[in-house]
Design a protein around this motif. Structure first.
Motif, mmCIF file in Angstrom:
data_model
loop_
_atom_site.group_PDB
_atom_site.id
_atom_site.type_symbol
_atom_site.label_atom_id
_atom_site.label_comp_id
_atom_site.label_asym_id
_atom_site.label_seq_id
_atom_site.Cartn_x
_atom_site.Cartn_y
_atom_site.Cartn_z
ATOM 1 N N UNK A 1 -16.934 -6.169 2.401
ATOM 2 C CA UNK A 1 -16.500 -6.462 1.031
ATOM 3 C C UNK A 1 -15.390 -5.515 0.597
ATOM 4 N N UNK A 2 -15.528 -4.234 0.960
ATOM 5 C CA UNK A 2 -14.493 -3.269 0.602
ATOM 6 C C UNK A 2 -13.169 -3.605 1.283
ATOM 7 N N UNK A 3 -13.231 -4.022 2.546
ATOM 8 C CA UNK A 3 -12.009 -4.339 3.279
ATOM 9 C C UNK A 3 -11.310 -5.587 2.741
ATOM 10 N N UNK A 4 -12.077 -6.480 2.135
ATOM 11 C CA UNK A 4 -11.503 -7.705 1.578
ATOM 12 C C UNK A 4 -11.152 -7.568 0.098
ATOM 13 N N UNK A 5 -11.452 -6.417 -0.484
ATOM 14 C CA UNK A 5 -11.234 -6.186 -1.912
ATOM 15 C C UNK A 5 -9.799 -5.728 -2.176
ATOM 16 N N UNK A 6 -9.372 -5.774 -3.443
ATOM 17 C CA UNK A 6 -8.086 -5.162 -3.792
ATOM 18 C C UNK A 6 -8.084 -3.674 -3.422
ATOM 19 N N UNK A 7 -6.903 -3.127 -3.243
ATOM 20 C CA UNK A 7 -6.794 -1.754 -2.745
ATOM 21 C C UNK A 7 -7.532 -0.755 -3.628
ATOM 22 N N UNK A 8 -7.408 -0.917 -4.957
ATOM 23 C CA UNK A 8 -8.043 0.053 -5.855
ATOM 24 C C UNK A 8 -9.562 0.049 -5.697
ATOM 25 N N UNK A 9 -10.131 -1.131 -5.426
ATOM 26 C CA UNK A 9 -11.576 -1.210 -5.264
ATOM 27 C C UNK A 9 -12.003 -0.620 -3.918
ATOM 28 N N UNK A 10 -11.192 -0.841 -2.888
ATOM 29 C CA UNK A 10 -11.496 -0.240 -1.578
ATOM 30 C C UNK A 10 -11.434 1.284 -1.663
ATOM 31 N N UNK A 11 -10.439 1.820 -2.391
ATOM 32 C CA UNK A 11 -10.338 3.268 -2.561
ATOM 33 C C UNK A 11 -11.536 3.807 -3.343
ATOM 34 N N UNK A 12 -11.982 3.051 -4.332
ATOM 35 C CA UNK A 12 -13.164 3.446 -5.096
ATOM 36 C C UNK A 12 -14.396 3.489 -4.198
ATOM 37 N N UNK A 13 -14.498 2.525 -3.294
ATOM 38 C CA UNK A 13 -15.612 2.487 -2.351
ATOM 39 C C UNK A 13 -15.637 3.755 -1.492
ATOM 40 N N UNK A 14 -14.486 4.149 -0.940
ATOM 41 C CA UNK A 14 -14.445 5.343 -0.103
ATOM 42 C C UNK A 14 -14.664 6.605 -0.938
ATOM 43 N N UNK A 15 -14.177 6.597 -2.176
ATOM 44 C CA UNK A 15 -14.456 7.723 -3.055
ATOM 45 C C UNK A 15 -15.945 7.873 -3.324
ATOM 46 N N UNK A 16 -16.636 6.752 -3.467
ATOM 47 C CA UNK A 16 -18.080 6.792 -3.685
ATOM 48 C C UNK A 16 -18.801 7.302 -2.438
ATOM 49 N N UNK A 17 -18.308 6.940 -1.254
ATOM 50 C CA UNK A 17 -18.878 7.468 -0.011
ATOM 51 C C UNK A 17 -18.732 8.989 0.029
ATOM 52 N N UNK A 18 -17.564 9.504 -0.373
ATOM 53 C CA UNK A 18 -17.367 10.954 -0.431
ATOM 54 C C UNK A 18 -18.326 11.591 -1.427
#
Length: 309
Positions: free
Chosen positions: A57-74
């Motif tokens: 889902x993150x890979x198919x999302x807009x860039x800002x949402x994918x970055x938010x996903x990785x930020x949440x992982x951090x």
């Protein structure tokens, strides 16, 4: 539809197909050998569905949402790390500043501001945290506490943010950056699996038994061979790399993944725990799944950045 978008869908479809096959295999094993305990393997498969579902889902999302996903992982990784790490009661304010640095690091990533991205945590956060600790006035255990904080920021935020920066590299569209992320993450995870399987099948000679007793030279070399072969084949298909650079990237991911795994194993042993958490049944915690990425992400990023940006 651009070719890179087609490749993206093919990659995600292929990953989920492999997971579906693994699910069918575990169902068959439970039917054929009900006397065996398949609980841990079943938990691992179930957790992989959640992990790959969110990742897709993150890979198919807009860039800002994918970055938010990785930020949440951090954020989750840092939280898990600080739950285990011994810190002083007086450090609660510096710890809050550590969490506050996460969105800033990912803002620089989203802006593709390489200059500040690459120095914000290693320079400015590194210098700021001890000063904030000094203001509190507690000098007992100061150096130990500062080192715990700095390692936590470097590993769980700075290192992992390199995965997200691949999405914003100049000269590539969103799908090309996404394919780079898939190449890195999938090969890192497959390297872990390959080293485990080779080690279980042929492993006899221990690499560092006092740190990670299950790591063997057979598993390491088998993982390096498997990961390098896959990288050499997949690199030219998914990225701009030719087969020579893809071969080099595979070596970096294989060896870097091993280093990240054993370094985090040493840290967990120092903390007196086997797993970093219980968030992912069958796997442990977030850190248990991203430990290899702590090394492979910055190493692969700078390798690719040097040759192709």
């Amino acid at each position: 539809m651009p070719d890179s978008m087609q490749l993206l869908y093919y990659c995600l479809g292929g990953i989920l197909s492999v997971l579906l096959l693994a699910t069918l295999i575990i169902i068959g094993l439970k039917q054929c050998r009900p006397q065996h305990n398949w609980l841990e393997l079943q938990q691992r498969i179930n957790s992989w569905w959640v992990i790959l579902g969110l990742f897709s889902l993150a890979m198919l999302s807009p860039r800002w949402l994918a970055l938010t996903f990785f930020g949440f992982i951090s954020f989750l990784s840092l939280k898990e790390y600080l739950t285990l790490a011994p810190t002083r009661r007086s450090d609660h304010v510096p710890l809050l500043w550590m969490y506050a640095a996460i969105p800033l690091q990912y803002i620089w990533t989203g802006m593709a501001w390489y200059g500040i991205f690459i120095i914000f945590i290693p320079v400015y956060v590194f210098l700021f945290l001890p000063v904030r600790m000094v203001i509190i006035g507690d000098t007992k255990g100061f150096l130990h506490s500062a080192s715990v904080m700095h390692w936590g920021m470097m590993s769980t935020v700075f290192a992992l943010s390199h995965v997200a920066y691949l999405l914003t590299l100049p000269g590539s569209d969103a799908s090309e950056g996404t394919l780079l992320v898939i190449f890195l993450v999938v090969l890192t995870e497959l390297n872990d699996i390959a080293q485990y399987l080779w080690g279980k099948s042929l492993g006899k000679i221990k690499v560092i038994p006092k740190v990670s007793p299950n790591k063997t030279w057979e598993g390491l070399l088998g993982g390096v061979f498997t990961t390098t072969l896959l990288a050499t084949v997949l690199g030219p298909l998914l990225t701009l790399m030719d087969w020579k650079h893809a071969f080099g990237a595979g070596m970096i991911i294989a060896l870097g993944g091993f280093c990240g795994d054993v370094v985090m194993s040493a840290i967990k042993r120092d903390f007196g725990v086997k797993d970093s958490g219980k968030l992912l049944p069958g796997h442990g915690g977030i850190l248990d799944r991203v430990d290899s990425l702590i090394y492979t992400a910055p190493l692969f990023f700078h390798f690719y950045y040097y040759f192709y940006i």
